[in-house]
Design a protein around this motif. Structure first.
Motif, PDB file in Angstrom:
ATOM      1  N   LYS A   1       0.848  -1.180   0.000  1.00  0.00           N
ATOM      2  CA  LYS A   1       0.000   0.000   0.000  1.00  0.00           C
ATOM      3  C   LYS A   1       0.888   1.235   0.000  1.00  0.00           C
ATOM      4  O   LYS A   1       1.830   1.339   0.781  1.00  0.00           O
ATOM      5  CB  LYS A   1      -0.900   0.008   1.233  1.00  0.00           C
ATOM      6  CG  LYS A   1      -1.873   1.141   1.278  1.00  0.00           C
ATOM      7  CD  LYS A   1      -2.776   1.031   2.492  1.00  0.00           C
ATOM      8  CE  LYS A   1      -3.740   2.195   2.537  1.00  0.00           C
ATOM      9  NZ  LYS A   1      -4.607   2.119   3.713  1.00  0.00           N
ATOM     10  N   LYS A   2       0.568   2.169  -0.876  1.00  0.00           N
ATOM     11  CA  LYS A   2       1.332   3.399  -0.955  1.00  0.00           C
ATOM     12  C   LYS A   2       1.044   4.253   0.272  1.00  0.00           C
ATOM     13  O   LYS A   2      -0.107   4.433   0.648  1.00  0.00           O
ATOM     14  CB  LYS A   2       0.944   4.166  -2.217  1.00  0.00           C
ATOM     15  CG  LYS A   2       1.735   5.410  -2.452  1.00  0.00           C
ATOM     16  CD  LYS A   2       1.325   6.057  -3.755  1.00  0.00           C
ATOM     17  CE  LYS A   2       2.091   7.338  -3.979  1.00  0.00           C
ATOM     18  NZ  LYS A   2       1.727   7.988  -5.233  1.00  0.00           N
ATOM     19  N   GLU A   3       2.105   4.728   0.898  1.00  0.00           N
ATOM     20  CA  GLU A   3       1.934   5.575   2.069  1.00  0.00           C
ATOM     21  C   GLU A   3       1.509   6.970   1.631  1.00  0.00           C
ATOM     22  O   GLU A   3       2.029   7.520   0.669  1.00  0.00           O
ATOM     23  CB  GLU A   3       3.234   5.663   2.861  1.00  0.00           C
ATOM     24  CG  GLU A   3       3.586   4.388   3.573  1.00  0.00           C
ATOM     25  CD  GLU A   3       4.775   4.570   4.502  1.00  0.00           C
ATOM     26  OE1 GLU A   3       4.974   5.690   4.998  1.00  0.00           O
ATOM     27  OE2 GLU A   3       5.489   3.596   4.690  1.00  0.00           O
ATOM     28  N   LEU A   4       0.549   7.526   2.339  1.00  0.00           N
ATOM     29  CA  LEU A   4       0.106   8.880   2.064  1.00  0.00           C
ATOM     30  C   LEU A   4       0.976   9.850   2.847  1.00  0.00           C
ATOM     31  O   LEU A   4       1.342   9.587   3.995  1.00  0.00           O
ATOM     32  CB  LEU A   4      -1.355   9.047   2.466  1.00  0.00           C
ATOM     33  CG  LEU A   4      -2.352   8.158   1.729  1.00  0.00           C
ATOM     34  CD1 LEU A   4      -3.747   8.336   2.320  1.00  0.00           C
ATOM     35  CD2 LEU A   4      -2.360   8.489   0.250  1.00  0.00           C
ATOM     36  N   PRO A   5       1.317  11.000   2.234  1.00  0.00           N
ATOM     37  CA  PRO A   5       2.123  11.971   2.979  1.00  0.00           C
ATOM     38  C   PRO A   5       1.326  12.543   4.145  1.00  0.00           C
ATOM     39  O   PRO A   5       0.106  12.690   4.073  1.00  0.00           O
ATOM     40  CB  PRO A   5       2.430  13.041   1.935  1.00  0.00           C
ATOM     41  CG  PRO A   5       1.430  12.856   0.862  1.00  0.00           C
ATOM     42  CD  PRO A   5       0.991  11.422   0.907  1.00  0.00           C
ATOM     43  N   VAL A   6       2.015  12.835   5.206  1.00  0.00           N
ATOM     44  CA  VAL A   6       1.373  13.418   6.387  1.00  0.00           C
ATOM     45  C   VAL A   6       1.232  14.915   6.156  1.00  0.00           C
ATOM     46  O   VAL A   6       2.216  15.610   5.855  1.00  0.00           O
ATOM     47  CB  VAL A   6       2.235  13.158   7.655  1.00  0.00           C
ATOM     48  CG1 VAL A   6       1.606  13.850   8.863  1.00  0.00           C
ATOM     49  CG2 VAL A   6       2.381  11.675   7.888  1.00  0.00           C
ATOM     50  N   GLY A   7       0.010  15.410   6.251  1.00  0.00           N
ATOM     51  CA  GLY A   7      -0.235  16.836   6.096  1.00  0.00           C
ATOM     52  C   GLY A   7       0.106  17.572   7.377  1.00  0.00           C
ATOM     53  O   GLY A   7      -0.004  17.018   8.476  1.00  0.00           O
ATOM     54  N   THR A   8       0.517  18.813   7.270  1.00  0.00           N
ATOM     55  CA  THR A   8       0.894  19.569   8.462  1.00  0.00           C
ATOM     56  C   THR A   8      -0.290  19.823   9.383  1.00  0.00           C
ATOM     57  O   THR A   8      -0.122  19.949  10.575  1.00  0.00           O
ATOM     58  CB  THR A   8       1.548  20.905   8.090  1.00  0.00           C
ATOM     59  OG1 THR A   8       0.660  21.618   7.228  1.00  0.00           O
ATOM     60  CG2 THR A   8       2.865  20.683   7.395  1.00  0.00           C
ATOM     61  N   GLY A   9      -1.491  19.854   8.829  1.00  0.00           N
ATOM     62  CA  GLY A   9      -2.661  20.088   9.652  1.00  0.00           C
ATOM     63  C   GLY A   9      -3.043  18.909  10.519  1.00  0.00           C
ATOM     64  O   GLY A   9      -3.801  19.024  11.469  1.00  0.00           O
ATOM     65  N   SER A  10      -2.494  17.723  10.225  1.00  0.00           N
ATOM     66  CA  SER A  10      -2.853  16.529  10.975  1.00  0.00           C
ATOM     67  C   SER A  10      -1.878  16.224  12.108  1.00  0.00           C
ATOM     68  O   SER A  10      -2.064  15.270  12.849  1.00  0.00           O
ATOM     69  CB  SER A  10      -2.962  15.313  10.048  1.00  0.00           C
ATOM     70  OG  SER A  10      -1.699  15.032   9.485  1.00  0.00           O
ATOM     71  N   LEU A  11      -0.833  17.017  12.236  1.00  0.00           N
ATOM     72  CA  LEU A  11       0.148  16.775  13.296  1.00  0.00           C
ATOM     73  C   LEU A  11      -0.353  17.403  14.591  1.00  0.00           C
ATOM     74  O   LEU A  11      -0.907  18.508  14.605  1.00  0.00           O
ATOM     75  CB  LEU A  11       1.507  17.374  12.938  1.00  0.00           C
ATOM     76  CG  LEU A  11       2.216  16.755  11.744  1.00  0.00           C
ATOM     77  CD1 LEU A  11       3.508  17.515  11.472  1.00  0.00           C
ATOM     78  CD2 LEU A  11       2.549  15.303  12.010  1.00  0.00           C
ATOM     79  N   GLU A  12      -0.158  16.700  15.663  1.00  0.00           N
ATOM     80  CA  GLU A  12      -0.560  17.217  16.974  1.00  0.00           C
ATOM     81  C   GLU A  12       0.677  17.655  17.725  1.00  0.00           C
ATOM     82  O   GLU A  12       1.702  17.001  17.688  1.00  0.00           O
ATOM     83  CB  GLU A  12      -1.289  16.130  17.786  1.00  0.00           C
ATOM     84  CG  GLU A  12      -2.611  15.721  17.206  1.00  0.00           C
ATOM     85  CD  GLU A  12      -3.280  14.651  18.066  1.00  0.00           C
ATOM     86  OE1 GLU A  12      -2.961  14.557  19.263  1.00  0.00           O
ATOM     87  OE2 GLU A  12      -4.103  13.924  17.519  1.00  0.00           O
ATOM     88  N   SER A  13       0.581  18.753  18.419  1.00  0.00           N
ATOM     89  CA  SER A  13       1.711  19.181  19.238  1.00  0.00           C
ATOM     90  C   SER A  13       1.600  18.525  20.615  1.00  0.00           C
ATOM     91  O   SER A  13       0.516  18.319  21.137  1.00  0.00           O
ATOM     92  CB  SER A  13       1.743  20.701  19.374  1.00  0.00           C
ATOM     93  OG  SER A  13       0.555  21.149  19.951  1.00  0.00           O
ATOM     94  N   VAL A  14       2.726  18.193  21.166  1.00  0.00           N
ATOM     95  CA  VAL A  14       2.749  17.508  22.444  1.00  0.00           C
ATOM     96  C   VAL A  14       3.118  18.462  23.543  1.00  0.00           C
ATOM     97  O   VAL A  14       3.864  19.337  23.469  1.00  0.00           O
ATOM     98  CB  VAL A  14       3.744  16.320  22.417  1.00  0.00           C
ATOM     99  CG1 VAL A  14       3.769  15.620  23.735  1.00  0.00           C
ATOM    100  CG2 VAL A  14       3.414  15.405  21.290  1.00  0.00           C
TER     101      VAL A  14
END
Length: 79
Positions: free
Chosen positions: A66-79
């Motif tokens: 399965k081709k990996e989808l790029p991670v969008g910046t809007g989906s990253l959570e800050s810790v």
């Protein structure tokens, strides 16, 4: 069917027992997984799997990558 592939698949597979004795594994008890992605033509996959069947493999599996989808910046959570 792919004759050179069948010749390789039908070679005897020899392992060692716990006692160190050589043991030939029956072809029908062997398992094989065919791995492909969408760039591999279906006709090729079909021929490879038919060749495995002709070589008397007991269990044939098909796995796809399965081709990996790029991670969008809007989906990253800050810790």
């Amino acid at each position: 069917m792919i004759a050179p592939l069948r010749a390789v698949l039908e070679r005897p597979m020899v392992t060692e027992t716990e006692a160190g004795q050589p043991e030939v594994i029956d072809v029908a008890s062997r398992e094989i997984t065919v791995l492909g992605d969408k760039s591999l033509p279906y006709d090729v996959v079909k021929k490879v799997m038919a060749t495995c069947t002709a070589a008397s493999y007991g269990k044939i599996s098909l796995a796809v990558m399965k081709k990996e989808l790029p991670v969008g910046t809007g989906s990253l959570e800050s810790v």
